[in-house]
Design a protein around this motif. Structure first.
Motif, short mmCIF file in Angstrom:
data_model
loop_
_atom_site.label_atom_id
_atom_site.label_comp_id
_atom_site.label_asym_id
_atom_site.label_seq_id
_atom_site.Cartn_x
_atom_site.Cartn_y
_atom_site.Cartn_z
N LEU A 356 0.81 -1.22 0.00
CA LEU A 356 0.00 0.00 0.00
C LEU A 356 0.84 1.26 0.00
O LEU A 356 0.49 2.26 -0.64
CB LEU A 356 -0.94 -0.01 1.20
CG LEU A 356 -2.17 -0.93 1.10
CD1 LEU A 356 -2.94 -0.93 2.39
CD2 LEU A 356 -3.06 -0.46 -0.06
N TRP A 357 1.93 1.27 0.71
CA TRP A 357 2.77 2.46 0.79
C TRP A 357 3.76 2.55 -0.37
O TRP A 357 4.59 3.46 -0.40
CB TRP A 357 3.52 2.49 2.11
CG TRP A 357 2.63 2.91 3.25
CD1 TRP A 357 1.91 2.11 4.08
CD2 TRP A 357 2.35 4.25 3.64
NE1 TRP A 357 1.20 2.86 4.98
CE2 TRP A 357 1.45 4.19 4.74
CE3 TRP A 357 2.76 5.50 3.19
CZ2 TRP A 357 0.96 5.33 5.37
CZ3 TRP A 357 2.28 6.63 3.82
CH2 TRP A 357 1.39 6.55 4.90
N GLY A 358 3.70 1.62 -1.31
CA GLY A 358 4.55 1.69 -2.51
C GLY A 358 5.99 1.32 -2.27
O GLY A 358 6.86 1.68 -3.08
N TRP A 359 6.26 0.58 -1.18
CA TRP A 359 7.64 0.19 -0.91
C TRP A 359 8.07 -1.05 -1.69
O TRP A 359 9.23 -1.44 -1.63
CB TRP A 359 7.83 -0.07 0.58
CG TRP A 359 7.69 1.16 1.43
CD1 TRP A 359 7.59 2.44 0.98
CD2 TRP A 359 7.67 1.22 2.85
NE1 TRP A 359 7.48 3.31 2.03
CE2 TRP A 359 7.54 2.58 3.22
CE3 TRP A 359 7.75 0.28 3.86
CZ2 TRP A 359 7.47 3.00 4.52
CZ3 TRP A 359 7.69 0.70 5.18
CH2 TRP A 359 7.55 2.05 5.50
N ILE A 360 7.15 -1.66 -2.41
CA ILE A 360 7.49 -2.89 -3.13
C ILE A 360 8.53 -2.63 -4.22
O ILE A 360 9.30 -3.51 -4.58
CB ILE A 360 6.21 -3.52 -3.72
CG1 ILE A 360 6.52 -4.94 -4.21
CG2 ILE A 360 5.65 -2.67 -4.85
CD1 ILE A 360 5.29 -5.70 -4.65
N GLN A 361 8.57 -1.40 -4.74
CA GLN A 361 9.54 -1.09 -5.79
C GLN A 361 10.97 -1.03 -5.26
O GLN A 361 11.92 -1.04 -6.04
CB GLN A 361 9.19 0.25 -6.44
CG GLN A 361 9.18 1.40 -5.46
CD GLN A 361 8.83 2.72 -6.13
OE1 GLN A 361 9.00 2.87 -7.33
NE2 GLN A 361 8.31 3.67 -5.35
N TYR A 362 11.11 -0.96 -3.92
CA TYR A 362 12.45 -0.91 -3.33
C TYR A 362 12.95 -2.29 -2.88
O TYR A 362 14.06 -2.40 -2.37
CB TYR A 362 12.46 0.03 -2.13
CG TYR A 362 12.06 1.45 -2.46
CD1 TYR A 362 12.89 2.26 -3.23
CD2 TYR A 362 10.84 1.96 -2.03
CE1 TYR A 362 12.51 3.56 -3.54
CE2 TYR A 362 10.47 3.26 -2.34
CZ TYR A 362 11.30 4.05 -3.10
OH TYR A 362 10.93 5.33 -3.41
N ILE A 363 12.13 -3.33 -3.06
CA ILE A 363 12.54 -4.65 -2.59
C ILE A 363 13.72 -5.17 -3.40
O ILE A 363 14.75 -5.60 -2.86
CB ILE A 363 11.35 -5.63 -2.65
CG1 ILE A 363 10.29 -5.23 -1.62
CG2 ILE A 363 11.82 -7.06 -2.41
CD1 ILE A 363 9.07 -6.12 -1.62
N LEU A 364 13.59 -5.15 -4.74
CA LEU A 364 14.67 -5.64 -5.59
C LEU A 364 15.95 -4.82 -5.43
O LEU A 364 17.04 -5.40 -5.29
CB LEU A 364 14.21 -5.66 -7.06
CG LEU A 364 15.23 -6.19 -8.07
CD1 LEU A 364 15.62 -7.62 -7.74
CD2 LEU A 364 14.67 -6.10 -9.48
N PRO A 365 15.91 -3.48 -5.44
CA PRO A 365 17.15 -2.73 -5.18
C PRO A 365 17.77 -3.05 -3.83
O PRO A 365 19.00 -3.11 -3.70
CB PRO A 365 16.71 -1.26 -5.25
CG PRO A 365 15.50 -1.27 -6.13
CD PRO A 365 14.81 -2.56 -5.82
#
Length: 541
Positions: A356-365
């Motif tokens: 929900l907070w859009g942190w999923i885009q930082y998982i791979l980095p």
């Protein structure tokens, strides 16, 4: 003394190769219409005990194969004489493919003794087979020299070399092939080191070979400008590092290039490739490539050491290497099974919060940064320290029969997977063709709904819904309804018919004729073979 003996043997073999090549030019150009500057390099198939067979489709035909610096020629054997040759171009860019391949009767892939040629100028691939009882040395030799000429023309096209530079590049390829033949004739066996005599083939395999070719092209390009300065009387050798036309002049003095043309090229031969007290750019590129080659060979040696034999052993090594990934996947499956309600619930809430907070885009980095930090930490604290070998528990030994049964079972599983994939594709085709109208309508409505959802709903909300749906299927309050829903979907999928498929078998009559052709011509004892072939041609026509 041994070095002197080897050099003397190679020199004598090289003289014989050059003498035989001149004789080949006189005897092989009767039926050929060679272009201006086209030189015959080698010929095979004249010895009755060593024929060359040309395979096109399921037919085979004996003849002789001729290689020039521009093309391959195959002259089929008629009634005692060779007919007009068929030309297979190596100069123009026609998407040519030259590689080793298998041949046999009726197009069967049985004997690893052929060179395959394919381009846009031929309707189907052409196979040149070199029958022999021992190994496949003839095939390997012809494969290498054909690739050398083909790659020389590829080099010329890539760097847009003009007439003078083109002649020098082709001359280098021709002289390299002559040396290659001389070494083969002198020692009667092949070694991987002999292939280093073929410069353009070697550049394709060396690390940094493209840099060597680029440097060579720059040196050849400077020939024109240096020749112009030579005419005017001012030469700046430091500003223009060029190579001389030594290869063209060598061929001219040996009688392969007309003297009139060589006199023109003599003006461009200003100085040699090697200069005292000075390192050329080409030498720097070659030394850098040799250094990288040594490192690559050392790394390849470690690869050969860790190779293991057997399916069980390789599977065991792979499982041990992928143990962290397998363990993480097992933990996720355990959480998705909801056997630990509090652990599964906590993971669900944390994942929903991240999505929900859009942190999923930082998982791979974050994962990449973690591995980079781990590698740098290992590099700093374990620099120069030898690590122990990776230990793997060996599986129980199996005899040959058990290994064959295991291989058969693995092949059967692969076949079943392919069949299942084909059935799925055929059912999708049936839905697209509306073979079952009711199912097609439902799928079309579902696709429209998915398109609208993707267009108007934020992506993170879609990801959240999909994740919650998949993760909570085994939840106690949802398990029964989820199983019922999955069962209904499977029953609906079973009711969809597969689109029809028709397999067309080739004509058996053509195969039988090709089998007779191959049986007559593939024999290494051609006196009777060719007589029988001539009789069969007379009867057939």
């Amino acid at each position: 003394m041994g070095r002197i003996f080897i050099d003397k043997g190679c020199s004598e073999a090289l003289c014989r190769v050059i003498k035989n090549s001149k004789h080949v030019i006189d005897t092989s150009t009767v039926n050929l219409q060679l272009a201006d500057g086209e030189v015959v390099i080698d010929l095979d198939g004249t010895n009755p005990t060593q024929p060359v067979l040309q395979h096109i489709g399921i037919s085979a035909w004996p003849g002789r194969l001729i290689l020039t610096n521009y093309a391959l020629y195959f002259e089929p054997l008629g009634l005692g004489l060779h007919e007009k040759g068929v030309r297979y171009d190596l100069e123009m860019d026609m998407e040519q493919v030259i590689k080793p391949d298998l041949t046999g009767p009726l197009g069967a892939r049985l004997f690893d003794k052929a060179v395959m040629y394919k381009s846009t100028s031929v309707a189907e691939p052409v196979y040149f087979e070199f029958p022999e009882f021992n190994a496949n040395l003839r095939r390997d030799y012809w494969l290498e020299i054909c690739l050398e000429i083909f790659r020389a023309h590829k080099f010329i096209r890539k760097y847009n070399l003009e007439e003078i530079q083109k002649s020098e590049a082709l001359a280098r390829a021709i002289l390299g092939i002559f040396r290659y033949r001389a070494v083969r004739d002198a020692f009667q066996y092949f070694s991987s080191h002999y292939k280093t005599l073929l410069a353009f083939n070697l550049a394709e395999t060396l690390p940094g070979g493209d840099v060597i070719l680029e440097t060579l092209s720059s040196c050849l390009t400077n020939l024109t400008s240096v020749a112009d300065k030579h005419v005017s009387g001012t030469i700046d050798t430091k500003m223009h590092q060029a190579v001389s036309l030594a290869s063209v002049l060598t061929l001219a003095r040996l009688g392969f290039v007309p003297l009139k043309k060589a006199d023109i090229y003599e003006e461009a031969a200003v100085y040699g490739d090697v200069r005292v007290g000075e390192t050329t750019q080409l030498e720097v590129a070659v030394k850098k490539s040799l250094l990288d080659t040594g490192r690559a060979q050392a790394a390849q040696a470690t690869v050969e050491q860790v190779k293991v034999e057997g399916i069980d052993a390789n599977v065991a090594v792979m499982k041990e290497l992928l143990f962290p990934v397998i363990e993480a996947a097992g933990r996720l499956r355990f959480l998705a099974s909801w056997k630990d309600f509090y652990g599964s619930g906590s993971f669900l809430l944390l994942s929903c919060y991240v999505i929900l907070w859009g942190w999923i885009q930082y998982i791979l980095p974050s994962i990449l940064v973690f591995f980079a930090s781990l590698m740098l930490w290992r590099r700093h604290f374990n620099s120069g320290r030898q690590r122990g070998a990776f230990t793997v528990t060996s599986p129980p030994n199996r005899n040959a029969v058990e290994q064959l049964l295991q291989l058969q079972e693995a092949i059967a599983q692969v076949e079943s997977l392919i069949q299942a994939g084909n059935i799925t594709l055929l059912k999708i085709r049936a839905l697209l063709l509306a073979l079952l109208p009711q199912a097609t309508e439902k799928v079309a409505l579902l696709l429209v709904f998915m398109a609208a959802a993707i267009a108007f709903i934020p992506l993170r909300h879609i990801i959240l819904v999909v994740f919650v749906e998949l993760y909570t299927r085994e939840m106690p309050c949802r398990k029964q309804s989820s199983e019922r829903w999955i069962r209904r979907v499977k029953e609906w999928w079973v009711r969809i018919p597969a689109a029809p498929v028709q397999l067309i078998k080739p004509d058996d009559g053509e195969k039988a004729a090709a089998l007779l052709t191959y049986a007559f011509c593939a024999s290494p004892f051609p006196p009777s073979c060719y007589r029988i072939w001539g009789m069969s041609v007379g009867v057939g026509t």
